[in-house]
Design a protein around this motif. Structure first.
Motif, PDB file in Angstrom:
ATOM      1  N   ASP A 183       5.753 -22.565 -34.882  1.00 42.54           N
ATOM      2  CA  ASP A 183       4.898 -23.399 -35.705  1.00 42.54           C
ATOM      3  C   ASP A 183       5.257 -23.301 -37.180  1.00 42.54           C
ATOM      4  OD1 ASP A 183       3.566 -24.201 -33.468  1.00 42.54           O
ATOM      5  OD2 ASP A 183       1.902 -22.792 -33.676  1.00 42.54           O
ATOM      6  N   SER A 184       5.999 -22.249 -37.560  1.00 37.40           N
ATOM      7  CA  SER A 184       6.329 -22.052 -38.968  1.00 37.40           C
ATOM      8  C   SER A 184       7.616 -22.761 -39.375  1.00 37.40           C
ATOM      9  CB  SER A 184       6.453 -20.557 -39.271  1.00 37.40           C
ATOM     10  OG  SER A 184       7.588 -20.009 -38.613  1.00 37.40           O
ATOM     11  N   ILE A 185       8.283 -23.432 -38.452  1.00 37.10           N
ATOM     12  CA  ILE A 185       9.523 -24.119 -38.770  1.00 37.10           C
ATOM     13  C   ILE A 185       9.242 -25.274 -39.729  1.00 37.10           C
ATOM     14  CG2 ILE A 185      11.424 -25.511 -37.854  1.00 37.10           C
ATOM     15  CD1 ILE A 185      11.160 -23.958 -35.242  1.00 37.10           C
ATOM     16  N   GLN A 186       9.947 -25.292 -40.823  1.00 37.71           N
ATOM     17  CA  GLN A 186       9.821 -26.369 -41.801  1.00 37.71           C
ATOM     18  C   GLN A 186      11.184 -27.023 -41.973  1.00 37.71           C
ATOM     19  OE1 GLN A 186       6.949 -27.420 -43.125  1.00 37.71           O
ATOM     20  NE2 GLN A 186       5.836 -25.838 -41.981  1.00 37.71           N
ATOM     21  N   PRO A 187      11.455 -28.123 -41.250  1.00 39.98           N
ATOM     22  CA  PRO A 187      12.766 -28.769 -41.353  1.00 39.98           C
ATOM     23  C   PRO A 187      13.062 -29.226 -42.779  1.00 39.98           C
ATOM     24  CG  PRO A 187      11.520 -29.621 -39.488  1.00 39.98           C
ATOM     25  CD  PRO A 187      10.571 -28.809 -40.295  1.00 39.98           C
ATOM     26  N   ILE A 188      14.326 -29.135 -43.133  1.00 43.38           N
ATOM     27  CA  ILE A 188      14.784 -29.552 -44.457  1.00 43.38           C
ATOM     28  C   ILE A 188      15.270 -31.000 -44.364  1.00 43.38           C
ATOM     29  CG2 ILE A 188      16.423 -29.087 -46.302  1.00 43.38           C
ATOM     30  CD1 ILE A 188      16.616 -26.195 -45.117  1.00 43.38           C
ATOM     31  N   PRO A 189      14.639 -31.940 -45.040  1.00 41.45           N
ATOM     32  CA  PRO A 189      15.071 -33.343 -44.964  1.00 41.45           C
ATOM     33  C   PRO A 189      16.479 -33.524 -45.541  1.00 41.45           C
ATOM     34  CG  PRO A 189      12.870 -33.139 -45.924  1.00 41.45           C
ATOM     35  CD  PRO A 189      13.459 -31.766 -45.908  1.00 41.45           C
ATOM     36  N   ILE A 190      17.273 -34.343 -44.859  1.00 45.43           N
ATOM     37  CA  ILE A 190      18.623 -34.654 -45.305  1.00 45.43           C
ATOM     38  C   ILE A 190      18.699 -36.148 -45.609  1.00 45.43           C
ATOM     39  CG2 ILE A 190      21.048 -34.760 -44.637  1.00 45.43           C
ATOM     40  CD1 ILE A 190      20.139 -31.923 -45.116  1.00 45.43           C
ATOM     41  N   SER A 235      19.806 -17.760 -26.469  1.00 42.48           N
ATOM     42  CA  SER A 235      20.962 -16.965 -26.058  1.00 42.48           C
ATOM     43  C   SER A 235      21.328 -15.948 -27.139  1.00 42.48           C
ATOM     44  CB  SER A 235      22.171 -17.886 -25.797  1.00 42.48           C
ATOM     45  OG  SER A 235      22.723 -18.357 -27.027  1.00 42.48           O
ATOM     46  N   ASP A 236      22.400 -15.200 -26.879  1.00 41.79           N
ATOM     47  CA  ASP A 236      22.845 -14.220 -27.876  1.00 41.79           C
ATOM     48  C   ASP A 236      23.945 -14.769 -28.785  1.00 41.79           C
ATOM     49  OD1 ASP A 236      24.898 -14.323 -26.060  1.00 41.79           O
ATOM     50  OD2 ASP A 236      24.966 -12.175 -25.652  1.00 41.79           O
ATOM     51  N   PHE A 237      24.140 -16.091 -28.768  1.00 40.45           N
ATOM     52  CA  PHE A 237      25.077 -16.708 -29.707  1.00 40.45           C
ATOM     53  C   PHE A 237      24.394 -16.850 -31.069  1.00 40.45           C
ATOM     54  CE2 PHE A 237      27.176 -17.833 -25.811  1.00 40.45           C
ATOM     55  CZ  PHE A 237      28.520 -17.926 -26.145  1.00 40.45           C
ATOM     56  N   GLY A 238      25.175 -16.700 -32.110  1.00 47.13           N
ATOM     57  CA  GLY A 238      24.633 -16.852 -33.453  1.00 47.13           C
ATOM     58  C   GLY A 238      24.529 -18.317 -33.832  1.00 47.13           C
ATOM     59  N   VAL A 239      23.317 -18.830 -33.918  1.00 44.79           N
ATOM     60  CA  VAL A 239      23.107 -20.242 -34.258  1.00 44.79           C
ATOM     61  C   VAL A 239      23.327 -20.439 -35.750  1.00 44.79           C
ATOM     62  CG1 VAL A 239      21.468 -22.166 -34.225  1.00 44.79           C
ATOM     63  CG2 VAL A 239      21.453 -20.465 -32.368  1.00 44.79           C
ATOM     64  N   ARG A 240      24.191 -21.376 -36.092  1.00 42.64           N
ATOM     65  CA  ARG A 240      24.507 -21.637 -37.499  1.00 42.64           C
ATOM     66  C   ARG A 240      23.509 -22.601 -38.132  1.00 42.64           C
ATOM     67  NH1 ARG A 240      30.548 -21.234 -38.674  1.00 42.64           N
ATOM     68  NH2 ARG A 240      30.406 -23.293 -39.643  1.00 42.64           N
ATOM     69  N   SER A 241      23.146 -23.652 -37.389  1.00 45.99           N
ATOM     70  CA  SER A 241      22.170 -24.612 -37.900  1.00 45.99           C
ATOM     71  C   SER A 241      21.707 -25.516 -36.760  1.00 45.99           C
ATOM     72  CB  SER A 241      22.756 -25.448 -39.043  1.00 45.99           C
ATOM     73  OG  SER A 241      23.886 -26.180 -38.607  1.00 45.99           O
ATOM     74  N   VAL A 242      20.576 -26.164 -37.002  1.00 49.41           N
ATOM     75  CA  VAL A 242      19.989 -27.084 -36.035  1.00 49.41           C
ATOM     76  C   VAL A 242      19.678 -28.389 -36.752  1.00 49.41           C
ATOM     77  CG1 VAL A 242      18.076 -27.480 -34.428  1.00 49.41           C
ATOM     78  CG2 VAL A 242      18.967 -25.156 -34.752  1.00 49.41           C
ATOM     79  N   GLY A 260      11.742 -23.497 -29.554  1.00 48.63           N
ATOM     80  CA  GLY A 260      11.412 -22.118 -29.209  1.00 48.63           C
ATOM     81  C   GLY A 260      11.404 -21.242 -30.449  1.00 48.63           C
ATOM     82  N   GLU A 261      11.867 -20.008 -30.305  1.00 50.15           N
ATOM     83  CA  GLU A 261      11.866 -19.047 -31.406  1.00 50.15           C
ATOM     84  C   GLU A 261      13.206 -19.090 -32.140  1.00 50.15           C
ATOM     85  OE1 GLU A 261       9.293 -17.337 -32.282  1.00 50.15           O
ATOM     86  OE2 GLU A 261       7.975 -17.807 -30.597  1.00 50.15           O
ATOM     87  N   VAL A 262      13.217 -19.640 -33.318  1.00 51.55           N
ATOM     88  CA  VAL A 262      14.437 -19.755 -34.120  1.00 51.55           C
ATOM     89  C   VAL A 262      14.565 -18.521 -35.007  1.00 51.55           C
ATOM     90  CG1 VAL A 262      15.698 -21.135 -35.800  1.00 51.55           C
ATOM     91  CG2 VAL A 262      14.219 -22.259 -34.122  1.00 51.55           C
ATOM     92  N   ALA A 263      15.742 -17.919 -35.029  1.00 51.29           N
ATOM     93  CA  ALA A 263      15.952 -16.710 -35.824  1.00 51.29           C
ATOM     94  C   ALA A 263      15.691 -16.988 -37.295  1.00 51.29           C
ATOM     95  CB  ALA A 263      17.372 -16.184 -35.627  1.00 51.29           C
ATOM     96  N   ALA A 264      15.118 -16.021 -37.966  1.00 50.53           N
ATOM     97  CA  ALA A 264      14.831 -16.154 -39.388  1.00 50.53           C
ATOM     98  C   ALA A 264      16.116 -16.469 -40.148  1.00 50.53           C
ATOM     99  CB  ALA A 264      14.213 -14.861 -39.919  1.00 50.53           C
TER     100      ALA A 264
END
Length: 281
Positions: A5-12, A54-61, A73-77
């Motif tokens: 719920d704390s995800i704040q997408p950055i507008p592009i 997964s255990d892959f390092g997510v660079r961006s979404v 889901g749960e996005v890494a800080a």
């Protein structure tokens, strides 16, 4: 990790924004080939969620405006989540398979044959050049409990978008080992007590039902849809195996082969049958 719920997408504002560089020109990249060894891109709500878990390092979404962020889901800080318009998403992805979600992740170094683990059944892919066939075989392998896949350099990239999509993200859960010399690598594994089975229509092949059901680690070797396995790889394998196909009265066999991904599913099911029986004892 923050709650979703704390995800704040950055507008592009533009697809030319440097923050979208991982996703730029996806539609113009040659299919199935690795152009950037540092990362890969996935698409769709399901696989994006599986990548994040997964255990892959997510660079961006990247998320299309108006999409439900619960799917992430749960996005890494610290993981940037960007918001784009529908038209911008179309410009990035090229094809409407993304369902409003794209994500990029750092690639992990692939292992080598020296890292082989003696699992009951593993899969090897040699000259597998069709992304859909590769993805389908990975999906079948995952469904049957197989977690180790060997692959040669002439096969397509399992982390390509299409292979990933067809596998339903199962690519992410596999141990990937690179074969630099498939024939030599099979002989090296044989010295360690590993049985390799080459899928082929060769006349001297045996029915998959006649393969010994002992507990030796086994590798099923699948090849190219059109050309099958190179002869040198077949010779290096412990056995050549096939799926018996009954003849029809008066006209012989109606078909002499199956699609490689269908054949792989059948062969893997047969090979894992004995292991399932042992685990039930």
């Amino acid at each position: 990790m923050p709650h979703r719920d704390s995800i704040q997408p950055i507008p592009i504002d533009s697809v030319d924004d440097h923050r979208l560089s991982d996703f730029r020109d996806l539609k113009r990249r040659p299919t199935g080939r690795v152009l950037n060894s540092t990362h890969f891109v996935v698409e769709g709500q399901l696989i994006t969620g599986r990548l994040i878990a997964s255990d892959f390092g997510v660079r961006s979404v990247v998320v299309e405006q108006g999409r439900d962020l619960d799917a992430l889901g749960e996005v890494a800080a610290g993981t940037p989540v960007y918001s784009v318009s529908r038209d911008q998403m179309r410009q990035l992805a090229g094809f409407d398979f993304h369902r409003g979600f794209l994500a990029s992740a750092a690639r992990k170094p692939l292992g080598g044959v020296d890292d082989f683990r003696p699992d009951p059944v593993s899969l090897a892919l040699v000259h597998t050049t069709d992304m859909e066939n590769l993805g389908s075989m990975v999906r079948s392998a995952a469904a049957l409990g197989i977690r180790q896949i060997l692959i040669d350099h002439r096969s397509v990239d399992p982390f390509s978008r299409r292979a990933m999509r067809v596998s339903m993200g199962a690519v992410l859960g596999m141990r990937w080992l690179v074969m630099n010399d498939p024939a030599g690598d099979l002989r090296s594994l044989a010295d360690q007590g590993v049985v390799s089975l080459a899928s082929t229509l060769a006349a001297d092949s045996i029915s998959i039902g006649d393969v010994s059901s002992d507990a030796a680690p086994t590798v099923l070797v699948m090849g190219n849809e059109a050309e099958g396995l190179p002869e040198e790889v077949q010779r290096a394998a412990s056995e050549r195996v096939t799926i018996p196909m009954p003849t029809a009265p008066g006209c012989g066999p109606l078909v002499d082969s199956l699609n490689v991904s269908v054949a792989a599913a059948i062969l893997l099911f047969e090979l894992t049958r004995a292991e399932r029986k042992r685990s039930q004892r």
